[in-house]
Scaffold this active site. Structure first.
Site, short mmCIF file in Angstrom:
data_model
loop_
_atom_site.label_atom_id
_atom_site.label_comp_id
_atom_site.label_asym_id
_atom_site.label_seq_id
_atom_site.Cartn_x
_atom_site.Cartn_y
_atom_site.Cartn_z
N ASP A 1 -44.70 21.97 18.70
CA ASP A 1 -46.10 22.23 18.34
C ASP A 1 -46.26 22.63 16.87
O ASP A 1 -46.78 23.70 16.55
CB ASP A 1 -46.71 23.33 19.22
CG ASP A 1 -46.51 23.10 20.70
OD1 ASP A 1 -46.38 21.94 21.10
OD2 ASP A 1 -46.51 24.10 21.45
N GLU B 1 -54.33 18.55 25.95
CA GLU B 1 -54.17 19.81 25.23
C GLU B 1 -53.85 19.51 23.77
O GLU B 1 -53.99 18.39 23.30
CB GLU B 1 -53.07 20.64 25.88
CG GLU B 1 -51.70 20.00 25.84
CD GLU B 1 -50.63 20.89 26.47
OE1 GLU B 1 -50.96 21.95 27.02
OE2 GLU B 1 -49.44 20.51 26.39
#
Length: 529
Positions: free
Chosen positions: A62, A296
Site C-alpha cells: 500500500d 478499496e
C-alpha cells in the site's frame, strides 16, 4: 492534543543500489551508463530486520510516494515478510533519487497515538459498552502529500476487537457482533528527512447508520457490514480551485469523499453520518447492492492536460486476485464513469482493469497486484504507478511465497482518449534513445488483461514482421509513430517504451508496450527476440 513523534531513522544503513552495469550486446542496449537491477524477486533470504539495508523495494504494501525536491519518499502499511519490523514502530518508509534504488529509512511512527484508545472508549461509553483495556491495532495505508510548506500524513488505525465483548477477533471469541471502529488520523512535518512528525489527532472514524444494531449472525458468512463507511485507506487531493478533499474507504459500502478545512486538514463539521462524506464509488455484486464489497485502496489524482479526476481502485482480495481499476470524473465529487460509460458512483463495475495477476514466460509471474500510488515527475512530466505485487502461492522453495510483497514502480502512459495505461515491466530509467520501426520487428510476448478472478493471465506469441504484418495474438497491418512512440496494429494503439526485461536471465533492455483494445481491455507486450 498534538503529540510529537520521532520515528525510527536508520541513518547508518547503506544505500540499496543493488545493480550492475548493462553489458549486454543486445542491439537495444545503446546506453552503456544504464544499470539493470540484479536483486532477486524472492527476497526471503534477506527478509530479517538485520538485513533491512538490502531491502530496496522488498516489503512494500500500500505505498504512497511524495517528492521533497531531492528525494522520492515512499511510505507503506505495517507489513513485512515474517513481520520482521515488529517492535520497531509503524509505517515503513524509504527514499530514492531515481525511483530505482531505494534506501530503507525505518518507520515513521514510534507508537500508536493515545487518542485512538481514548476516542474508541469514549465511543463505546456513549452506547453503554465497557472500555477495552488493550485494543488490538492494525496500522494501514498511509498517504503523504505536500500541502503548502508542510507534509501531511493521513494514516489508518484499525481496532480489531469485537464490539460486543471487546475481545480480540478470533472465532473462539466471536460473540455475534462485528469488529470495532477504524480511525484515520493526521500527522504533519516540515521536513521528511527529519522523520519528526506532529500528530494532529483524528480526522474521521468508521461510521454506521445502524445505531446499536452491531449484531452479526455468522463469523464467516454474514457480510451485511455494520459500518457504512470504513475509515481506512485514505488519499488526498487539492483541486485547482484550492478545495481539499479526503477520499477513503475499504469494502463495506464503498468509497467516501469529504471536503476538508484547508487550515486544519479535517472536515469542517463532524457529527452525523453526512459529515463523514458522500459516496463516490460502490460496487454491485452479482446483481445486488452489498454492504460488503471487494473494493478499496482509492487513489485520486487530477490531470490538468485531460481535465479529469482519476479514481484508482483496488478490487477483490489482496492475496491473489487483487487488481487495479480506474474511472474518471470532471468533478472530484463525481459522478465517476468507467471507460464503458457506466456510472461507478451508482454501482457499476469499474473498467478498465489496468493491473491484474499475470505471467510472462520464464518467471512465476505476479499476483495481488493493486492498492497503488500515482505520482508525477514534475521536471519531466512523466507519470508513475507504484504498488505491491506478490509472488503466487506455493512457489517451490519459498516458504509462504504469497507473503513476498515486492514494490513495483512502473511508468504510466496516456491513450489518445485520456486513459492511463500501466507499463508491463518495472521502471529502471532505461535509455530513451530513439525507437524506430525496424526495432519492433521480431517476436513478442503479449498478454491480454481480461478480468478473471484469481487467475494469472499468461502470455502468447505475437510476431511483427518486416512487411508490416502482425500475426499471433494480434493480427493486421502494423505501423509505428517514432515521434509519439505509438505502435498501431490494425486499429489498436499501443504505447511503446524501452525498458528492462525482468524475466530474462540475465535481465536485459528490450522494448515493451501497453495500451487498450477497442473494447477497453488492457494489452501488455514485450519483445523477446
Amino acid at each position: 492534543m498534538a503529540l510529537s513523534f520521532v520515528g525510527c531513522n536508520d541513518d547508518d544503513l547503506k544505500p540499496t543500489g543493488i545493480t550492475t552495469k548493462d553489458d549486454s550486446d543486445d542491439d537495444t542496449n545503446t546506453n552503456t551508463e544504464h544499470t539493470i537491477p540484479t536483486y532477486s524477486d524472492d527476497y526471503s533470504p534477506i527478509a530479517s530486520w538485520a538485513d533491512r539495508g538490502d531491502w530496496n523495494l522488498a516489503n512494500v504494501h500500500d505505498p504512497s510516494v511524495v517528492f521533497d525536491g531531492t528525494y522520492y519518499y515512499m511510505y507503506t502499511t505495517d507489513a513485512s515478510y515474517g513481520n520482521a519490523h515488529d517492535g520497531h514502530g509503524h509505517f515503513l518508509y524509504r527514499r530514492s533519487k531515481d525511483l530505482v534504488n531505494w534506501e530503507f529509512r525505518g518507520l515513521a511512527m514510534s507508537e500508536t497515538p493515545a487518542w485512538v484508545k481514548d476516542t474508541l472508549n469514549n465511543l463505546r461509553a456513549d452506547v453503554g459498552l465497557d472500555p477495552i483495556a488493550n485494543p488490538s491495532y492494525g496500522h494501514w495505508a498511509p498517504v503523504v502529500r505536500k500541502v503548502g510548506n508542510k507534509y501531511r500524513m493521513y494514516y489508518s488505525i484499525v481496532v480489531d476487537n469485537f464490539i460486543g465483548n471487546g475481545l480480540f477477533n478470533t472465532l473462539a471469541n466471536f460473540d455475534n457482533t462485528w469488529s470495532e471502529h477504524a480511525f484515520i488520523g493526521l500527522m504533519e512535518t516540515s521536513d521528511l528527512a527529519s522523520n519528526q512528525w506532529e500528530d494532529k489527532g483524528m480526522v474521521v472514524h468508521s461510521v454506521s447508520d445502524k445505531g446499536t444494531d452491531w449484531s452479526r449472525t455468522s463469523y464467516d458468512s454474514d457480510w451485511n457490514g455494520y459500518f457504512y463507511f470504513n475509515a481506512i485507506d485514505p488519499t488526498f487531493q487539492e483541486t485547482p480551485e484550492g478545495k481539499q478533499y479526503l477520499i477513503y474507504g475499504s469494502w463495506h459500502s464503498g468509497i467516501a469523499c469529504v471536503e476538508l478545512d484547508p487550515t486544519t486538514g479535517k472536515p469542517f463539521t463532524y457529527s452525523g453520518v453526512a459529515d463523514k462524506g458522500q459516496r463516490i464509488a460502490t460496487r454491485v455484486k452479482s446483481g445486488y447492492w452489498s454492504r460488503w464489497q471487494g473494493s478499496e485502496g482509492p487513489e485520486i489524482m487530477y490531470n490538468e492536460e485531460t481535465g479529469y479526476y482519476y479514481l484508482f481502485l483496488a478490487y477483490d482480495g489482496l492475496d491473489v486476485p487483487y487488481n487495479t481499476r480506474v474511472c474518471r470524473a470532471t468533478n472530484i465529487e463525481g459522478p465517476y464513469y468507467g471507460i464503458d460509460g457506466a456510472n461507478v458512483t451508482e454501482g457499476a463495475d469499474c473498467f478498465p482493469v489496468i493491473t491484474h495477476p499475470y505471467k510472462f514466460n520464464d518467471h512465476t509471474g505476479w499476483v495481488g497486484f493493486a492498492h497503488n500510488a500515482v505520482f508525477q515527475n514534475e521536471e519531466t512530466g512523466d507519470w508513475f504507478y507504484a504498488s505491491q505485487a506478490r509472488l503466487p502461492k506455493d512457489v517451490a522453495g519459498i516458504n509462504v511465497s504469497n507473503a513476498i510483497m515486492m514494490g513495483h514502480v512502473r511508468k504510466i502512459r496516456w491513450t489518445q482518449d485520456g486513459w492511463p495505461v500501466v507499463m508491463p515491466e518495472r521502471y529502471t530509467n532505461a535509455p530513451d534513445d530513439l525507437i524506430e520501426a525496424e526495432d519492433l520487428v521480431g517476436t513478442w510476448e503479449h498478454i491480454t488483461l481480461n478480468y478473471q478472478y484469481a487467475v494469472q493471465q499468461e502470455s502468447v506469441s505475437l510476431i511483427l514482421n518486416s512487411s508490416n504484418e502482425a500475426s499471433g495474438a494480434l493480427a493486421g497491418n502494423w505501423s509505428f509513430d517514432s515521434d509519439k512512440n505509438i505502435l498501431t496494429i490494425g486499429s489498436t494503439q499501443l504505447c511503446v517504451e524501452r525498458e528492462v526485461d525482468w524475466e530474462a536471465n540475465p535481465r536485459k533492455v528490450t522494448l515493451i508496450y501497453s495500451g487498450l483494445s477497442d473494447s477497453g481491455v488492457s494489452l501488455w507486450g514485450k519483445k523477446t527476440k
